[in-house]
Design a protein around this motif. Structure first.
Motif, PDB file in Angstrom:
ATOM      1  N   TYR A  28       0.893  -1.163  -0.047  1.00 30.04           N
ATOM      2  CA  TYR A  28       0.056   0.035   0.082  1.00 30.04           C
ATOM      3  C   TYR A  28       0.742   1.247  -0.115  1.00 30.04           C
TER       4      TYR A  28
ATOM      5  N   SER B  31      -7.171   1.318  -2.299  1.00 27.38           N
ATOM      6  CA  SER B  31      -7.757   0.216  -2.746  1.00 27.38           C
ATOM      7  C   SER B  31      -8.999   0.319  -3.217  1.00 27.38           C
TER       8      SER B  31
ATOM      9  N   TYR C 177       5.374   0.516  -9.516  1.00 26.97           N
ATOM     10  CA  TYR C 177       4.616  -0.517 -10.093  1.00 26.97           C
ATOM     11  C   TYR C 177       3.342  -0.093 -10.797  1.00 26.97           C
ATOM     12  N   VAL C 178       2.786   1.082 -10.345  1.00 25.22           N
ATOM     13  CA  VAL C 178       1.553   1.433 -10.871  1.00 25.22           C
ATOM     14  C   VAL C 178       1.856   2.831 -11.515  1.00 25.22           C
TER      15      VAL C 178
ATOM     16  N   ALA D 283       0.445  -5.782 -10.337  1.00 26.74           N
ATOM     17  CA  ALA D 283       1.686  -4.872 -10.708  1.00 26.74           C
ATOM     18  C   ALA D 283       2.249  -5.656 -12.229  1.00 26.74           C
TER      19      ALA D 283
ATOM     20  N   VAL E  34      -4.675   7.695  -6.667  1.00 25.74           N
ATOM     21  CA  VAL E  34      -3.751   7.492  -5.365  1.00 25.74           C
ATOM     22  C   VAL E  34      -4.065   8.591  -4.333  1.00 25.74           C
TER      23      VAL E  34
ATOM     24  N   GLN F  76      -1.395  -8.451  -5.199  1.00 25.61           N
ATOM     25  CA  GLN F  76      -0.570  -7.334  -5.691  1.00 25.61           C
ATOM     26  C   GLN F  76       0.475  -7.347  -6.777  1.00 25.61           C
TER      27      GLN F  76
ATOM     28  N   TYR G   8      -4.503   6.045 -12.587  1.00 23.69           N
ATOM     29  CA  TYR G   8      -4.831   5.337 -11.496  1.00 23.69           C
ATOM     30  C   TYR G   8      -4.843   6.491 -10.258  1.00 23.69           C
TER      31      TYR G   8
ATOM     32  N   TRP H  65       5.912   1.492  -3.527  1.00 18.14           N
ATOM     33  CA  TRP H  65       5.411   0.414  -4.120  1.00 18.14           C
ATOM     34  C   TRP H  65       4.598   0.941  -5.246  1.00 18.14           C
ATOM     35  N   THR H  66       3.731   1.841  -4.911  1.00 19.07           N
ATOM     36  CA  THR H  66       2.728   2.439  -5.879  1.00 19.07           C
ATOM     37  C   THR H  66       3.354   3.171  -6.875  1.00 19.07           C
ATOM     38  N   LYS H  67       4.450   3.900  -6.509  1.00 16.06           N
ATOM     39  CA  LYS H  67       4.839   4.473  -7.644  1.00 16.06           C
ATOM     40  C   LYS H  67       5.635   3.829  -8.800  1.00 16.06           C
TER      41      LYS H  67
ATOM     42  N   PHE I 299      -1.225   3.627  -1.969  1.00 19.87           N
ATOM     43  CA  PHE I 299      -2.328   3.014  -2.817  1.00 19.87           C
ATOM     44  C   PHE I 299      -3.786   3.274  -2.293  1.00 19.87           C
TER      45      PHE I 299
END
Length: 319
Positions: A76, A142, A84-85, A206, A97, A202, A95, A80-82, A140
């Motif tokens: 979350y 959800s 892989y997303v 990704a 955030v 997750q 997406y 990680w969000t930057k 992230f």
């Protein structure tokens, strides 16, 4: 469904059409927050099938980051969000955030995710209803009801075939009437012996984001594959040796782990020796009864980036 009734309900063949449609519709229900199922669908469309799950195993609710254990918090995180997303092309850019300045509907007083950088006091001054704590910008968000269709994904668990088998979305399990919703995920996990699913879910998401931006197959990671029997006939007390072939399309190393899934929660559980190899030994309980089944699931995870997981469910049928 209500629109179909409103438009065609008075026509001669409506009931025939309705019956045909009912055979095609499958509802993946994520609660019944506005009573639509209880008050309309169930009484007026009684033959529509529902794919019920209980005890959400991967917390993709808005509160997921707050309830995650230490191992899962990374999925979350803004970092990680930057990676892989958000950095993954057109889909990634769209997406939502935390703290991205976006709203689904402008000035919606319940949608404060994108404006979290304003802080609690300023948001309240502007009239926003803070129905959950603010989280760090870039984190992230959800998607709430996403979990309810996770059992439909072709991951090898085959949970879509039977609601009691267990998968990423949980399983249909008899629960105590007084059990609170917050207690249900742990109860289902304990009853069925489910492993931790968050990394597989997750990282799978990704990988698909990466696939959307990468022209060449060989420049992405892909799940391992598992070949072997899906069903094995066994006898009570038998020690059954089995062989499976595990490969990875990208040449990555693959870590294996067998899990006995306690479907129907038998009094005596299936045991598995050599449970981290492709050649396990299944030990059938001595008191197993003819017609009874035991489920063993092989979890195969590669060492790519992101690390991807595939499964193989084996059903042992007692003769």
């Amino acid at each position: 469904m209500k629109s179909i009734e409103d438009i065609y309900g008075a026509q001669k063949h409506y009931e025939e059409w309705k019956n045909q449609l009912s055979k095609k519709i499958v509802l993946c229900i994520s609660g019944d927050q506005d009573d639509t199922y209880a008050r309309y669908i169930k009484p007026f469309w009684p033959h529509v099938r529902t794919l019920e799950t209980g005890g959400m195993q991967v917390d993709l609710t808005f509160f997921g980051p707050l309830r995650a254990n230490e191992e899962d918090k990374v999925f979350y995180s803004p970092e990680w969000t930057k990676k892989y997303v958000l950095s993954q092309g057109a889909f990634g850019k769209r997406y939502r955030v935390w703290g991205d300045g976006k709203q689904m509907v402008k000035d919606d007083i319940f949608d404060f995710f994108g404006l979290c950088y304003l802080g609690k006091e300023e948001l309240q001054r502007r009239g926003y209803v803070l129905w959950m704590p603010l989280l760090p910008s870039g984190g992230f968000i959800s998607e709430g009801d996403t979990f309810c269709y996770l059992n439909l994904i072709d991951n090898g668990l085959d949970a879509w075939k039977n609601q009691t088998w267990g998968g990423w979305a949980g399983a249909k399990v008899s629960m105590p009437k007084d059990m609170k919703d917050a207690e249900k995920p742990a109860y289902v996990k304990q009853q069925l012996g489910l492993p931790r699913f968050m990394p597989a879910v997750q990282n799978g998401f990704a990988a698909r984001m990466k696939w959307s931006t990468t022209p060449r197959y060989q420049d992405c990671n892909h799940e391992p594959s598992i070949d072997g029997p899906a069903q094995i006939s066994v006898k009570p007390g038998q020690h059954v040796s089995a062989k499976f072939k595990v490969s990875d399309p990208d040449g990555n190393a693959v870590q294996l782990q067998w899990h006995p899934f306690h479907v129907d929660n038998p009094a005596e559980k299936l045991r598995i020796e050599r449970d981290n190899t492709p050649s396990p030994i299944f030990i059938v309980p001595a008191n197993a009864q003819p017609g009874q089944t035991y489920h063993a699931v092989l979890e195969a995870t590669d060492n790519g980036d992101p690390a991807l997981t595939h499964y193989k469910r084996v059903i042992l049928e007692v003769e």
